[in-house]
Design an enzyme around this catalytic site. Sequence first.
Site, mmCIF file in Angstrom:
data_model
loop_
_atom_site.group_PDB
_atom_site.id
_atom_site.type_symbol
_atom_site.label_atom_id
_atom_site.label_comp_id
_atom_site.label_asym_id
_atom_site.label_seq_id
_atom_site.Cartn_x
_atom_site.Cartn_y
_atom_site.Cartn_z
ATOM 1 C CB CYS A 1 -1.110 7.622 1.113
ATOM 2 S SG CYS A 1 -2.488 6.722 1.861
ATOM 3 C CD GLU B 1 -2.746 -1.393 0.155
ATOM 4 O OE1 GLU B 1 -3.084 -0.363 -0.474
ATOM 5 O OE2 GLU B 1 -3.151 -2.522 -0.149
#
Length: 503
Positions: free
Chosen positions: A264, A230
């Site tokens: 993110c 991720e």
Amino acid sequence: MTKPADVAKRQVRTEKSADTLSLQALLELQRAAFLRDGIPDAQTRIDRINRLQSLLLNHAEELAEALNEDFGTRPRELSMAADVAGCMVDLAHQKKHLTSWMKTSTPGKWLARAGLRQELRHDPKGVIGIMGPWNFPLNLTIVPAGSAFAAGNRVLIRPSSVTAKTTAVLAKYAPRYFDLEELAVLTSAHGGGSDFAKLEVDHMFFTGSPEVGASVAAEAGKNLVPVSLELGGKNPVVVDADADIAKAATRIADARLVNGGQVCLCPDYVWVPEAKLGEFTDRVLARWRTNLPTIKDNPHYTSTINEKNFNRIVGLIDDAESLGATKHQVIPAGEKLPDAGTRKIPPTLLTGVKAGMKIEEDEVFGPVLTVYPYRELDEAITHITSHPHPLTMYWHGDRNDRFYQLADSTRSGSINGNDFALNMFGPDLPFGGIGRSGMGGYHGKTGFDTFSHTRAVAFSSMKVAVSEMMSAPFTPRDVKTTNFQLKFWSFLTKRSTKKNRRK
């Protein structure tokens, strides 16, 4: 066959710290326990997730204070919302549905009538290694841990060393809720992340930068350990020609500053219709001025995590400005920013950014927003597709033909329309990237599937034997059967081709 929870054993938990054992010893302990106890039943899995929730909820205030100390300044409300309460929806969803997810399914019903029964088991993999990042050190380790528990696994968690105080609190209390053979929280006493990446776990789950993710994948690959990555990326925003500029500017301005821009999913750069560029930039700056009458000593403005990242972000701004970009910063009267002592960087908007500037390529991960003008949507699409696939993409405007043109012409882990990180709300959408922004996903059933092995089982009660049909000698009957199959599939393929051409 699943086995029930051993309640008596949990009542005599030793509360032994993970620091008393080596990395390899912890792995061997959990693997031995997994093999000894077998596949856990639903009650055991739910019990483990309940304890995971209690670990966060019972020590929420201490964890929030540790997060504030790790960052320098981090609002309690943000830590509670994102790193504590933010975990609960997915954990509750796992508990609600794992009983049905773990059941053996039976596809191929028509084959069963012929005597070939097929099943799909959803077995746990064994021991899962989870490497967490520093920006949301609880959410991005606890949520995947919950998915791993739902799938029936044991878990080793390696939080980021950057948020050492938060890790210390988690490691302190975890043994009160879990035996080390169920879950162990590792600290810097076990070495660095590179040491953890070398473990021969049954699945490695990493959240962090693409650069570190590549090294984790390389280490895991040496042991053929499957990996979920991720990662991050430069998330683009496209504001439609017919969008409400005031609303879009307000929401994008707010989204850029979540956790000091250290998310993110934060928007990194924006494409705005050329005729509305001035209005958009003015409104973004006005929003920041209204929300931030002070910055340096403002407890609601998150600090940059450390000196290294502070200097990196300031360097990106300075590099762009030195090469011709225009810098617009919101600095309250009487304050001198950026301030290295508090690691506070003022909200910064850049225009005139061009190829060759470092900020064109590097993910900022800070309170900086780049804005580009466009006349035709193809300009934005060309820019986005010439860069690595982002973790998410933002669109502000109606769900119109131009939106579908953007969606069909680009690739990203997700798309969010008219607000920030909507794909994180609710447990039914998978979370994950594509290409440089990641591989694999989790949340909801996707998380359960990530940490499960879908195992095929087939039993025959047929009168004919496949082994006999596929081994010598091949009789005239075998030749006839083979030729019939070729003619049959050739007929179906030609018919499908003609049908498709008529559409």
